[in-house]
Design a protein around this motif. Structure first.
Motif, PDB file in Angstrom:
ATOM      1  N   ASN A 131     -16.011 -30.727  57.401  1.00 30.64           N
ATOM      2  CA  ASN A 131     -14.650 -30.463  56.923  1.00 30.64           C
ATOM      3  C   ASN A 131     -14.476 -29.004  56.475  1.00 30.64           C
ATOM      4  OD1 ASN A 131     -13.057 -33.203  56.752  1.00 30.64           O
ATOM      5  ND2 ASN A 131     -15.142 -33.673  56.113  1.00 30.64           N
ATOM      6  N   HIS A 132     -15.419 -28.155  56.894  1.00 33.99           N
ATOM      7  CA  HIS A 132     -15.349 -26.704  56.654  1.00 33.99           C
ATOM      8  C   HIS A 132     -15.329 -26.340  55.177  1.00 33.99           C
ATOM      9  CE1 HIS A 132     -14.742 -26.132  60.938  1.00 33.99           C
ATOM     10  NE2 HIS A 132     -13.830 -27.084  60.899  1.00 33.99           N
ATOM     11  N   LYS A 133     -15.943 -27.185  54.354  1.00 30.67           N
ATOM     12  CA  LYS A 133     -16.129 -26.864  52.925  1.00 30.67           C
ATOM     13  C   LYS A 133     -17.573 -26.381  52.755  1.00 30.67           C
ATOM     14  CE  LYS A 133     -12.761 -30.323  51.329  1.00 30.67           C
ATOM     15  NZ  LYS A 133     -12.560 -31.517  50.461  1.00 30.67           N
ATOM     16  N   PHE A 134     -17.790 -25.126  53.145  1.00 33.82           N
ATOM     17  CA  PHE A 134     -19.168 -24.660  53.291  1.00 33.82           C
ATOM     18  C   PHE A 134     -19.865 -24.370  51.963  1.00 33.82           C
ATOM     19  CE2 PHE A 134     -17.314 -23.767  57.467  1.00 33.82           C
ATOM     20  CZ  PHE A 134     -18.221 -24.480  58.245  1.00 33.82           C
ATOM     21  N   LEU A 135     -19.118 -24.034  50.930  1.00 32.86           N
ATOM     22  CA  LEU A 135     -19.758 -23.859  49.627  1.00 32.86           C
ATOM     23  C   LEU A 135     -20.271 -25.196  49.117  1.00 32.86           C
ATOM     24  CD1 LEU A 135     -20.581 -22.140  47.230  1.00 32.86           C
ATOM     25  CD2 LEU A 135     -18.307 -22.518  46.254  1.00 32.86           C
ATOM     26  N   ASP A 136     -19.439 -26.247  49.252  1.00 33.26           N
ATOM     27  CA  ASP A 136     -19.883 -27.588  48.839  1.00 33.26           C
ATOM     28  C   ASP A 136     -21.080 -28.038  49.676  1.00 33.26           C
ATOM     29  OD1 ASP A 136     -17.901 -27.841  46.902  1.00 33.26           O
ATOM     30  OD2 ASP A 136     -16.453 -28.650  48.330  1.00 33.26           O
ATOM     31  N   CYS A 140     -28.027 -36.426  49.713  1.00 32.14           N
ATOM     32  CA  CYS A 140     -27.565 -35.029  49.721  1.00 32.14           C
ATOM     33  C   CYS A 140     -27.230 -34.574  51.139  1.00 32.14           C
ATOM     34  CB  CYS A 140     -28.640 -34.115  49.128  1.00 32.14           C
ATOM     35  SG  CYS A 140     -28.836 -34.235  47.346  1.00 32.14           S
ATOM     36  N   HIS A 141     -28.037 -35.011  52.091  1.00 30.60           N
ATOM     37  CA  HIS A 141     -27.826 -34.595  53.468  1.00 30.60           C
ATOM     38  C   HIS A 141     -26.510 -35.141  54.017  1.00 30.60           C
ATOM     39  CE1 HIS A 141     -28.674 -33.337  57.527  1.00 30.60           C
ATOM     40  NE2 HIS A 141     -28.569 -34.574  57.969  1.00 30.60           N
ATOM     41  N   LEU A 142     -26.227 -36.408  53.765  1.00 30.55           N
ATOM     42  CA  LEU A 142     -24.991 -37.002  54.264  1.00 30.55           C
ATOM     43  C   LEU A 142     -23.762 -36.329  53.642  1.00 30.55           C
ATOM     44  CD1 LEU A 142     -26.009 -40.772  54.288  1.00 30.55           C
ATOM     45  CD2 LEU A 142     -25.650 -39.300  56.273  1.00 30.55           C
ATOM     46  N   LYS A 143     -23.859 -35.994  52.358  1.00 29.63           N
ATOM     47  CA  LYS A 143     -22.753 -35.271  51.706  1.00 29.63           C
ATOM     48  C   LYS A 143     -22.611 -33.865  52.296  1.00 29.63           C
ATOM     49  CE  LYS A 143     -23.389 -37.595  47.232  1.00 29.63           C
ATOM     50  NZ  LYS A 143     -23.755 -37.385  45.812  1.00 29.63           N
ATOM     51  N   CYS A 144     -23.743 -33.218  52.496  1.00 32.93           N
ATOM     52  CA  CYS A 144     -23.750 -31.851  53.048  1.00 32.93           C
ATOM     53  C   CYS A 144     -23.044 -31.810  54.402  1.00 32.93           C
ATOM     54  CB  CYS A 144     -25.191 -31.358  53.179  1.00 32.93           C
ATOM     55  SG  CYS A 144     -25.355 -29.816  54.092  1.00 32.93           S
ATOM     56  N   GLN A 169     -20.890 -39.112  54.858  1.00 34.55           N
ATOM     57  CA  GLN A 169     -19.940 -39.631  53.872  1.00 34.55           C
ATOM     58  C   GLN A 169     -20.019 -38.795  52.603  1.00 34.55           C
ATOM     59  OE1 GLN A 169     -20.444 -43.804  53.083  1.00 34.55           O
ATOM     60  NE2 GLN A 169     -20.647 -44.350  55.255  1.00 34.55           N
ATOM     61  N   GLU A 170     -18.893 -38.721  51.912  1.00 34.88           N
ATOM     62  CA  GLU A 170     -18.883 -37.971  50.658  1.00 34.88           C
ATOM     63  C   GLU A 170     -19.579 -38.743  49.543  1.00 34.88           C
ATOM     64  OE1 GLU A 170     -15.731 -35.277  48.082  1.00 34.88           O
ATOM     65  OE2 GLU A 170     -14.977 -36.846  49.420  1.00 34.88           O
ATOM     66  N   ASN A 171     -19.531 -40.086  49.610  1.00 34.56           N
ATOM     67  CA  ASN A 171     -20.181 -40.917  48.566  1.00 34.56           C
ATOM     68  C   ASN A 171     -21.011 -42.023  49.222  1.00 34.56           C
ATOM     69  OD1 ASN A 171     -18.951 -39.754  46.065  1.00 34.56           O
ATOM     70  ND2 ASN A 171     -17.058 -40.388  47.108  1.00 34.56           N
ATOM     71  N   PRO A 172     -22.184 -41.676  49.761  1.00 35.46           N
ATOM     72  CA  PRO A 172     -22.977 -42.669  50.490  1.00 35.46           C
ATOM     73  C   PRO A 172     -23.989 -43.407  49.615  1.00 35.46           C
ATOM     74  CG  PRO A 172     -23.963 -40.512  50.747  1.00 35.46           C
ATOM     75  CD  PRO A 172     -22.777 -40.334  49.835  1.00 35.46           C
ATOM     76  N   GLY A 173     -23.924 -43.209  48.304  1.00 35.89           N
ATOM     77  CA  GLY A 173     -24.988 -43.628  47.395  1.00 35.89           C
ATOM     78  C   GLY A 173     -25.478 -45.054  47.508  1.00 35.89           C
ATOM     79  N   ARG A 190     -22.981 -18.876  55.869  1.00 35.20           N
ATOM     80  CA  ARG A 190     -21.624 -19.269  56.250  1.00 35.20           C
ATOM     81  C   ARG A 190     -20.692 -19.235  55.044  1.00 35.20           C
ATOM     82  NH1 ARG A 190     -19.015 -21.825  60.569  1.00 35.20           N
ATOM     83  NH2 ARG A 190     -16.808 -21.425  60.130  1.00 35.20           N
ATOM     84  N   ALA A 191     -21.189 -19.711  53.889  1.00 34.85           N
ATOM     85  CA  ALA A 191     -20.370 -19.679  52.671  1.00 34.85           C
ATOM     86  C   ALA A 191     -20.054 -18.235  52.284  1.00 34.85           C
ATOM     87  CB  ALA A 191     -21.099 -20.391  51.534  1.00 34.85           C
ATOM     88  N   GLU A 192     -21.045 -17.342  52.422  1.00 37.82           N
ATOM     89  CA  GLU A 192     -20.824 -15.916  52.135  1.00 37.82           C
ATOM     90  C   GLU A 192     -19.798 -15.331  53.112  1.00 37.82           C
ATOM     91  OE1 GLU A 192     -22.034 -13.688  49.980  1.00 37.82           O
ATOM     92  OE2 GLU A 192     -23.756 -14.634  49.021  1.00 37.82           O
ATOM     93  N   LYS A 193     -19.938 -15.674  54.368  1.00 40.40           N
ATOM     94  CA  LYS A 193     -19.045 -15.138  55.406  1.00 40.40           C
ATOM     95  C   LYS A 193     -17.599 -15.542  55.150  1.00 40.40           C
ATOM     96  CE  LYS A 193     -18.394 -15.138  60.444  1.00 40.40           C
ATOM     97  NZ  LYS A 193     -18.887 -15.676  61.736  1.00 40.40           N
ATOM     98  N   ASP A 194     -17.413 -16.760  54.677  1.00 42.70           N
ATOM     99  CA  ASP A 194     -16.060 -17.246  54.423  1.00 42.70           C
ATOM    100  C   ASP A 194     -15.503 -16.741  53.101  1.00 42.70           C
ATOM    101  OD1 ASP A 194     -16.286 -18.527  56.775  1.00 42.70           O
ATOM    102  OD2 ASP A 194     -16.302 -20.561  55.978  1.00 42.70           O
ATOM    103  N   GLY A 195     -16.330 -15.997  52.357  1.00 42.30           N
ATOM    104  CA  GLY A 195     -15.867 -15.447  51.089  1.00 42.30           C
ATOM    105  C   GLY A 195     -15.643 -16.495  50.035  1.00 42.30           C
ATOM    106  N   ILE A 196     -16.452 -17.551  50.104  1.00 37.86           N
ATOM    107  CA  ILE A 196     -16.282 -18.655  49.159  1.00 37.86           C
ATOM    108  C   ILE A 196     -17.374 -18.560  48.109  1.00 37.86           C
ATOM    109  CG2 ILE A 196     -16.220 -21.154  48.890  1.00 37.86           C
ATOM    110  CD1 ILE A 196     -15.529 -21.296  51.881  1.00 37.86           C
ATOM    111  N   GLY A 197     -17.007 -18.567  46.850  1.00 38.67           N
ATOM    112  CA  GLY A 197     -18.019 -18.509  45.806  1.00 38.67           C
ATOM    113  C   GLY A 197     -17.384 -18.520  44.430  1.00 38.67           C
ATOM    114  N   ASP A 198     -18.225 -18.642  43.408  1.00 33.60           N
ATOM    115  CA  ASP A 198     -17.724 -18.665  42.042  1.00 33.60           C
ATOM    116  C   ASP A 198     -17.312 -17.277  41.570  1.00 33.60           C
ATOM    117  OD1 ASP A 198     -18.245 -21.371  41.939  1.00 33.60           O
ATOM    118  OD2 ASP A 198     -20.304 -21.076  41.259  1.00 33.60           O
TER     119      ASP A 198
END
Length: 401
Positions: free
Chosen positions: A72-77, A62-66, A41-45, A119-127
Motif C-alpha cells: 500500500n506504498h506506506k514504506f516508513l511503516d 512482522c513480515h505480513l504487516k511489512c 494483513q495489517e493485523n494477522p496476530g 525507499r522510505a528515504e527516497k520518498d522523503g518519509i520520516g519523523d
C-alpha cells in the motif's frame, strides 16, 4: 500457479522451522516472494499465533504487516515492521548459540531492511527532515546481527555464525557509502581481514567487498590499495554483468590514471564510460584548457559518481606533461619559471602568477614527477640531466575486458 492460502503459508513456515531449513524459510519470508502480497494483513496476530510456534511467530507477524504496508506504498511503516523483524531475529540468533542454519533468513531480512529504508528515504518519509536518518537506524539493526555473528568463536566454518559476517559488512558498506559515513567502514574491514577463512566466502560477496574497500582506499588517497581491490573486483566480475563492471570501472579508471596507466579506449567504449577518453587525451597532451572544459562538461557525471575531486587530481599529471613539452622545446636543463608560466597562461590558466607556477613545480618535484630543484635566486627550475621527467606507466588496462 495456484494461490496459497494464508493457513497453508503459515503451516509451511512452521514446518520448515522444525526442519531447520533456513533457505526455504528465507524464501517464504522475503518481500520478493511472489505470493505473500496476496496474504499480507495489517493485523494477522491470531492466526499466526495458532499456526506458527514461538519464537518464529513474531517474525512472521512482522513480515505480513511489512508486506501489507509496502503493497500500500506506506514504506516508513513497512520499514518499521522490518526493523522489528530484524531485532526479533537478532534475539533468536543470540539465544541459539550453537546454531547457524538460519543465516539465509538473516541475509534476506537484512537485505529487505536496507531496501525498505532506502525507499522510505527516497520518498522523503520520516519523523524528521534529517537526510539519512532512517538508513542510519537501519545500520544499527544490521550491526546488531553483525555483533552476534562476530561473537561466535567456533572454529569450524560449517558451524560458526561468522560465515555470515561478510554479507552483513557488504550491506553496511552500502548504507555507510549512501549516508557518507565512510569512517565507520574501518572496523568492519579490520574484522573481515582478521578472519582465518576470509578467502572461503562466495566470489560474489568477495567482489562486492573489494569494490567497496577499493572505493574507501581511493577516498583515503591510497591509490595502490584502491587499484588492487578494484582490479580484483573488475577482473572477477562476470563479463556478462556489464552494469556492475561499468560501475567498478568508473572508480578504477581515475585510480589507474593517477598511477600513470593509460586506459584502453576499447574498454571505455565497451562499458560506456567514454567520458574519460577525451580527458585521458587532455592529460597526456598536457592540454589544461581542454582538461578544464571537460571537467565542466562532465561535472554532473563526476559529482553524481562521487569522483569529481579524484578526477580533478589528474590535473597535476597534465601539468607534468605540459612542463615536459616546454623542457623539450627549450632543450635546456635550466628552465626559466617564466617559460612555464607562459605555457600555463597560453592554455587558459590566466590567473597563475610566477609564485603559483613555482608551487606547482614544487608539488611535482615532491611527488617525484620531476627530478630537480627550484633555483629561487635565478627563477629557474634546474632538472636532472638523467631522466628529468620519470616516465609514467603507460600500459593499457585492464587485460580481462
Amino acid at each position: 500457479m495456484m494461490l496459497m492460502s494464508l493457513s497453508s503459508y503459515l503451516q509451511a513456515i512452521d514446518k520448515y522451522w522444525d526442519m531447520q531449513d533456513g533457505y526455504k524459510i528465507a524464501q517464504l519470508l522475503s518481500i520478493k516472494y511472489n505470493q505473500v502480497a496476496n496474504l499480507a494483513q495489517e493485523n494477522p496476530g491470531n492466526l499466526v499465533s495458532k499456526l506458527v510456534k514461538i519464537p518464529i511467530d513474531e517474525i512472521v507477524a512482522c513480515h505480513l504487516k511489512c508486506v501489507f504496508y509496502a503493497t500500500n506504498h506506506k514504506f516508513l511503516d513497512a520499514y518499521q515492521q522490518q526493523s522489528q523483524l530484524t531485532q526479533a531475529l537478532t534475539k533468536i540468533m543470540q539465544a541459539r548459540r550453537e546454531e547457524n542454519w538460519f543465516l539465509p533468513l538473516m541475509y534476506v531480512a537484512c537485505l529487505d531492511l536496507r531496501l525498505l529504508a532506502q525507499r522510505a528515504e527516497k520518498d522523503g518519509i520520516g519523523d524528521t527532515d534529517k537526510p539519512g536518518e532512517i538508513l542510519e537506524k537501519a545500520a544499527e539493526c544490521l550491526m546488531g546481527c553483525f555483533r552476534v555473528c562476530a561473537a561466535d568463536n567456533r572454529a569450524s566454518e560449517e558451524d560458526t555464525k561468522r560465515i555470515g559476517m561478510l554479507n552483513l559488512v557488504n550491506q553496511l558498506f552500502k548504507v555507510y557509502f549512501r549516508i557518507n559515513k565512510l569512517h565507520l567502514c574501518k572496523p568492519l574491514i579490520r574484522a573481515i581481514d582478521s578472519l582465518p577463512f576470509k578467502e572461503s566466502f562466495s566470489l560474489s560477496q568477495q567482489i562486492t567487498y573489494r569494490y567497496f574497500v577499493g572505493r574507501k582506499a581511493m577516498f583515503d588517497s591510497d591509490y595502490k590499495a584502491a587499484d588492487q581491490y578494484l582490479t580484483y573486483a573488475f577482473e572477477n566480475c562476470h563479463r556478462s554483468n556489464k552494469k556492475n563492471k561499468r560501475l567498478i570501472l568508473i572508480y578504477l579508471v581515475p585510480v589507474k590514471m593517477l598511477l600513470g596507466y593509460i586506459p584502453s579506449k576499447r574498454v571505455l567504449e565497451k562499458y560506456d564510460v567514454v567520458q574519460f577518453w577525451d580527458l585521458v587525451q587532455a592529460v597526456v597532451q598536457g592540454n589544461l584548457r581542454v582538461f578544464d572544459e571537460l571537467m565542466i562538461e562532465h561535472e554532473e557525471f563526476f559529482i553524481k559518481c562521487g569522483i569529481y575531486l579524484i578526477v580533478d587530481k589528474l590535473k597535476i599529471i597534465a601539468y607534468r606533461n605540459l612542463f615536459r613539452k616546454v623542457y623539450l622545446i627549450l632543450g635546456t636543463h635550466q628552465i626559466p619559471v617564466e617559460a612555464l608560466q607562459t605555457a600555463l597562461v597560453s592554455l587558459g590558466q590566466a590567473d597563475v602568477d610566477l609564485d603559483e607556477t613555482q608551487c606547482i613545480v614544487a608539488n611535482l618535484i615532491y611527488e617525484g614527477k620531476i627530478k630537480g630543484y627550484i633555483s629561487h635566486q635565478h627563477r629557474k627550475v634546474v632538472v636532472s640531466k638523467q631522466n628529468p621527467f620519470p616516465p609514467l606507466t603507460s600500459l593499457s588496462y585492464p587485460t580481462n575486458g
